[in-house]
Design a protein around this motif. Structure first.
Motif, PDB file in Angstrom:
ATOM      1  N   MET A 118       0.840  -1.195   0.000  1.00  0.00           N
ATOM      2  CA  MET A 118       0.000   0.000   0.000  1.00  0.00           C
ATOM      3  C   MET A 118       0.875   1.243   0.000  1.00  0.00           C
ATOM      4  N   ARG A 119       0.600   2.148  -0.906  1.00  0.00           N
ATOM      5  CA  ARG A 119       1.354   3.394  -0.961  1.00  0.00           C
ATOM      6  C   ARG A 119       0.946   4.314   0.191  1.00  0.00           C
ATOM      7  N   LYS A 120       1.871   5.163   0.610  1.00  0.00           N
ATOM      8  CA  LYS A 120       1.608   6.069   1.719  1.00  0.00           C
ATOM      9  C   LYS A 120       0.420   6.976   1.416  1.00  0.00           C
ATOM     10  N   GLU A 121       0.319   7.416   0.170  1.00  0.00           N
ATOM     11  CA  GLU A 121      -0.785   8.281  -0.234  1.00  0.00           C
ATOM     12  C   GLU A 121      -2.134   7.595  -0.023  1.00  0.00           C
ATOM     13  N   GLU A 122      -2.175   6.300  -0.338  1.00  0.00           N
ATOM     14  CA  GLU A 122      -3.418   5.545  -0.151  1.00  0.00           C
ATOM     15  C   GLU A 122      -3.751   5.425   1.330  1.00  0.00           C
ATOM     16  N   LEU A 123      -2.730   5.124   2.124  1.00  0.00           N
ATOM     17  CA  LEU A 123      -2.944   4.970   3.566  1.00  0.00           C
ATOM     18  C   LEU A 123      -3.494   6.248   4.178  1.00  0.00           C
ATOM     19  N   ILE A 124      -2.938   7.394   3.802  1.00  0.00           N
ATOM     20  CA  ILE A 124      -3.396   8.670   4.354  1.00  0.00           C
ATOM     21  C   ILE A 124      -4.855   8.930   3.970  1.00  0.00           C
ATOM     22  N   ARG A 125      -5.217   8.587   2.744  1.00  0.00           N
ATOM     23  CA  ARG A 125      -6.604   8.782   2.315  1.00  0.00           C
ATOM     24  C   ARG A 125      -7.544   7.854   3.077  1.00  0.00           C
ATOM     25  N   TYR A 126      -7.102   6.616   3.294  1.00  0.00           N
ATOM     26  CA  TYR A 126      -7.946   5.672   4.045  1.00  0.00           C
ATOM     27  C   TYR A 126      -8.115   6.132   5.493  1.00  0.00           C
ATOM     28  N   GLN A 127      -7.073   6.714   6.060  1.00  0.00           N
ATOM     29  CA  GLN A 127      -7.164   7.219   7.433  1.00  0.00           C
ATOM     30  C   GLN A 127      -8.164   8.362   7.526  1.00  0.00           C
ATOM     31  N   LEU A 128      -8.176   9.224   6.504  1.00  0.00           N
ATOM     32  CA  LEU A 128      -9.145  10.318   6.489  1.00  0.00           C
ATOM     33  C   LEU A 128     -10.563   9.775   6.362  1.00  0.00           C
ATOM     34  N   ILE A 129     -10.740   8.808   5.477  1.00  0.00           N
ATOM     35  CA  ILE A 129     -12.056   8.189   5.294  1.00  0.00           C
ATOM     36  C   ILE A 129     -12.565   7.621   6.620  1.00  0.00           C
ATOM     37  N   VAL A 136     -22.671   6.117   4.740  1.00  0.00           N
ATOM     38  CA  VAL A 136     -22.977   6.200   6.169  1.00  0.00           C
ATOM     39  C   VAL A 136     -22.355   5.012   6.894  1.00  0.00           C
ATOM     40  N   ALA A 137     -21.672   5.303   8.005  1.00  0.00           N
ATOM     41  CA  ALA A 137     -21.049   4.243   8.793  1.00  0.00           C
ATOM     42  C   ALA A 137     -22.114   3.368   9.439  1.00  0.00           C
ATOM     43  N   VAL A 138     -21.832   2.073   9.505  1.00  0.00           N
ATOM     44  CA  VAL A 138     -22.753   1.154  10.166  1.00  0.00           C
ATOM     45  C   VAL A 138     -22.574   1.279  11.671  1.00  0.00           C
ATOM     46  N   THR A 139     -23.550   0.830  12.413  1.00  0.00           N
ATOM     47  CA  THR A 139     -23.449   0.832  13.872  1.00  0.00           C
ATOM     48  C   THR A 139     -22.275  -0.046  14.298  1.00  0.00           C
ATOM     49  N   GLY A 140     -21.433   0.501  15.151  1.00  0.00           N
ATOM     50  CA  GLY A 140     -20.261  -0.249  15.604  1.00  0.00           C
ATOM     51  C   GLY A 140     -19.134  -0.273  14.593  1.00  0.00           C
ATOM     52  N   PHE A 141     -19.063   0.756  13.742  1.00  0.00           N
ATOM     53  CA  PHE A 141     -18.013   0.830  12.722  1.00  0.00           C
ATOM     54  C   PHE A 141     -16.634   0.647  13.348  1.00  0.00           C
ATOM     55  N   GLU A 142     -15.833  -0.251  12.765  1.00  0.00           N
ATOM     56  CA  GLU A 142     -14.489  -0.540  13.271  1.00  0.00           C
ATOM     57  C   GLU A 142     -13.448  -0.097  12.254  1.00  0.00           C
ATOM     58  N   PRO A 143     -12.658   0.922  12.562  1.00  0.00           N
ATOM     59  CA  PRO A 143     -11.612   1.366  11.635  1.00  0.00           C
ATOM     60  C   PRO A 143     -10.471   0.365  11.555  1.00  0.00           C
ATOM     61  N   LEU A 144      -9.782   0.359  10.429  1.00  0.00           N
ATOM     62  CA  LEU A 144      -8.658  -0.542  10.210  1.00  0.00           C
ATOM     63  C   LEU A 144      -7.311   0.156  10.342  1.00  0.00           C
ATOM     64  N   PHE A 145      -7.282   1.462  10.113  1.00  0.00           N
ATOM     65  CA  PHE A 145      -6.006   2.169  10.001  1.00  0.00           C
ATOM     66  C   PHE A 145      -5.809   3.275  11.028  1.00  0.00           C
ATOM     67  N   ILE A 146      -6.789   3.549  11.854  1.00  0.00           N
ATOM     68  CA  ILE A 146      -6.647   4.572  12.888  1.00  0.00           C
ATOM     69  C   ILE A 146      -7.166   4.021  14.205  1.00  0.00           C
ATOM     70  N   SER A 147      -6.818   4.694  15.284  1.00  0.00           N
ATOM     71  CA  SER A 147      -7.353   4.320  16.592  1.00  0.00           C
ATOM     72  C   SER A 147      -8.706   5.000  16.782  1.00  0.00           C
ATOM     73  N   THR A 148      -9.383   4.625  17.827  1.00  0.00           N
ATOM     74  CA  THR A 148     -10.676   5.238  18.124  1.00  0.00           C
ATOM     75  C   THR A 148     -10.529   6.406  19.093  1.00  0.00           C
ATOM     76  N   ASP A 149      -9.313   6.915  19.214  1.00  0.00           N
ATOM     77  CA  ASP A 149      -9.047   8.075  20.067  1.00  0.00           C
ATOM     78  C   ASP A 149      -9.449   9.341  19.310  1.00  0.00           C
ATOM     79  N   PHE A 150     -10.248  10.205  19.944  1.00  0.00           N
ATOM     80  CA  PHE A 150     -10.703  11.429  19.299  1.00  0.00           C
ATOM     81  C   PHE A 150      -9.547  12.347  18.926  1.00  0.00           C
TER      82      PHE A 150
END
Length: 275
Positions: free
Chosen positions: A1-12, A63-77
């Motif tokens: 995975m390219r860094k550019e892709e990772l950053i975009r996925y993190q924003l998503i 729209v995120a589903v209930t209990g959405f679980e991110p893959l590339f970021i933490s759940t810290d605000f």
């Protein structure tokens, strides 16, 4: 995975997790990219996390589903704050609901940080000028740094001070950047006793508050049985207490809000005001 892709996925993920609704416009504005490129990034992410969100016609977006679980970021605000708060300061096209409090600028430059990071990574002795409150002029210090610490307000360098023959904290912005390496370090991070010692700081509501007020504080700090345990290194204890604002006693209970549990304070006493 390219860094550019990772950053975009993190924003998503940050948008889906904290706002609940994602559109191509989010990526277009943030990265200054075309709509097809933004839509492709969303589609690519969908293949990685197919059950994370759905397309909603009524919401006109994803729209995120209930209990959405991110893959590339933490759940810290704090991650959302970092993604949007910092970027919004330099890009007025980003619609951000977060306002960051301005703080005084510190003398932290790449030229200043590079030799310190090199000394840390290569375990070197570093001869560098340092300005302290007790000395009005820069004086040469030979230190053996092992970590850079951010206390929420300023950066510190933790390392062995050959002048004091002990591990100390140095304010990063007080170095002058003029340096020389003096060979291999003789003291490592493993030798820093206060750094290797972990403490449990127990906080609780100020007992001068009424029952309902204490209940409010317990809810705010996610306390269990009226207490919250925070784990920290002994070397960082005073910074933590300053951030919690329990280093100074307030005569007004509502201003104090939280205190260190009295029994815990006895345990911590030996580590308070360590350098």
């Amino acid at each position: 995975m390219r860094k550019e892709e990772l950053i975009r996925y993190q924003l998503i993920e940050a948008i889906l997790l904290w706002e609940g609704r994602l559109t191509a416009r989010h990526l277009m504005d943030y990265f200054s990219i075309s709509r097809p490129s933004a839509q492709k990034s969303i589609s690519d992410y969908k293949t990685l996390n197919p059950n994370g969100f759905t397309r909603s016609q009524s919401e006109k977006g994803h729209v995120a589903v209930t209990g959405f679980e991110p893959l590339f970021i933490s759940t810290d605000f704090a991650h959302y704050q970092h993604v949007f708060g910092d970027r919004a300061l330099s890009n007025d096209t980003i619609n951000c609901a977060i306002e960051l409090l301005p703080v005084p600028l510190r003398n932290v430059t790449p030229e200043l940080v590079r030799p310190i990071l090199q000394a840390i990574k290569q375990r070197l002795r570093l001869d560098i000028g340092y300005l302290s409150l007790s000395s009005p002029d820069f004086e040469d210090r030979i230190i053996q740094p092992h970590s850079i610490v951010f206390d929420g307000f300023r950066y510190h360098v933790r390392g062995f001070c050959e002048k004091n023959q002990d591990f100390r904290d140095f304010v990063l912005s007080r170095f002058n950047g003029e340096f020389a390496f003096e060979g291999e370090a003789s003291h490592a991070i493993e030798d820093d006793r206060d750094w290797q010692t972990w403490l449990e700081v127990v906080i609780c509501p100020d007992q001068r508050l009424g029952p309902k007020q204490r209940q409010c504080i317990e809810y705010d700090y996610q306390m269990s049985d009226g207490k919250k345990v925070i784990r920290t290194r002994a070397a960082l204890l005073n910074y933590l207490l300053q951030r919690l604002r329990v280093d100074i006693y307030q005569a007004d209970a509502e201003s104090q809000q939280i205190i260190i549990d009295p029994e815990c304070r006895k345990t911590l006493q030996a580590y308070l005001n360590h350098r």
